[in-house]
Motif scaffolding. Structure first.
Motif, PDB file in Angstrom:
ATOM      1  N   GLU A 193       2.174  -2.670   6.649  1.00  0.00           N
ATOM      2  CA  GLU A 193       1.875  -3.298   5.359  1.00  0.00           C
ATOM      3  C   GLU A 193       3.166  -3.646   4.622  1.00  0.00           C
ATOM      4  O   GLU A 193       3.266  -4.689   3.971  1.00  0.00           O
ATOM      5  CB  GLU A 193       1.043  -2.342   4.490  1.00  0.00           C
ATOM      6  N   ARG A 203       4.970  -7.669   3.985  1.00  0.00           N
ATOM      7  CA  ARG A 203       5.455  -8.226   2.707  1.00  0.00           C
ATOM      8  C   ARG A 203       6.931  -8.605   2.793  1.00  0.00           C
ATOM      9  O   ARG A 203       7.598  -8.827   1.799  1.00  0.00           O
ATOM     10  CB  ARG A 203       5.230  -7.223   1.593  1.00  0.00           C
ATOM     11  N   LEU A 224       4.388  -0.673  -2.197  1.00  0.00           N
ATOM     12  CA  LEU A 224       3.781  -1.988  -1.996  1.00  0.00           C
ATOM     13  C   LEU A 224       3.703  -2.764  -3.299  1.00  0.00           C
ATOM     14  O   LEU A 224       3.961  -3.973  -3.343  1.00  0.00           O
ATOM     15  CB  LEU A 224       2.387  -1.832  -1.389  1.00  0.00           C
ATOM     16  N   ALA A 266       5.296  -6.612  -4.552  1.00  0.00           N
ATOM     17  CA  ALA A 266       4.391  -7.724  -4.882  1.00  0.00           C
ATOM     18  C   ALA A 266       5.107  -8.803  -5.687  1.00  0.00           C
ATOM     19  O   ALA A 266       6.043  -8.530  -6.411  1.00  0.00           O
ATOM     20  CB  ALA A 266       3.196  -7.186  -5.660  1.00  0.00           C
TER      21      ALA A 266
END
Lengths: 130, 40
Positions: free
Chosen positions: A7, A11, A126, A130
């Motif tokens: 994950e 990104r 995470l 963003a």
């Protein structure tokens, strides 16, 4: 973090773990836990100091001494060698942390653990990406 | 963080024996770095 590594990578992030100790210990650590990201070794803890990471104090020290002494090393070793002997080139009172940096060096998240169990949630990492 | 330049200049050796300059990790992509307490 290992289980959610993809994950982070999805990104666009470079992911790395920094640890104390010796290179051979880092290699064992990486292999034992099958970590898919680099494990970097900072034996003199230069980066720990630069980031201002803390060391345990107060009740946290007591807990670690008990854990290291009684549960891990065993009472016999405590009686023979004393309490809280860190493994070679390690500091059992050193706390961890995390850093998320955007391209160009813009700091998005800094986490400095306050206690033994204070680990940054992967969701927070995470979120910072963003 | 005022010391990010200092941190970025640090070169560490990886478990695979390769050297990594931390600043290279975030030169063109975001970077996630996690400091662990010790190996247990």
């Amino acid at each position: 973090m290992r289980d959610r590594h993809q994950e982070l990578v999805s990104r666009g992030a470079n992911v790395a773990v920094i640890a104390t100790g010796l290179p051979a210990m880092a290699k064992d650590f990486q292999e034992q836990y099958r970590l898919p990201f680099p494990v970097l070794v900072d034996t003199p803890r230069v980066t720990y100091a630069a980031l201002g990471l803390k060391r345990l104090s107060g009740r946290g020290v007591t807990w670690v001494l008990i854990r290291e002494s009684l549960l891990v090393r065993g009472l016999v070793k405590v009686l023979r060698f004393g309490v809280g002997r860190p493994k070679k080139k390690q500091d059992i009172f050193q706390l961890g942390g995390a850093l998320v940096v955007a391209p160009g060096g813009v700091v998005k998240l800094v986490h400095r653990a306050d206690e033994y169990t204070d680990n940054v949630p992967v969701d927070a990492l995470l979120g910072a990406l963003a | 963080m005022e010391r990010i330049e200092e941190l970025g200049a640090v070169v560490l050796r990886g478990a695979d024996d390769r050297e990594v300059r931390l600043g290279d990790l975030w030169s063109d992509r975001p970077a996630v770095l996690v400091w662990v307490r010790h190996y247990g």
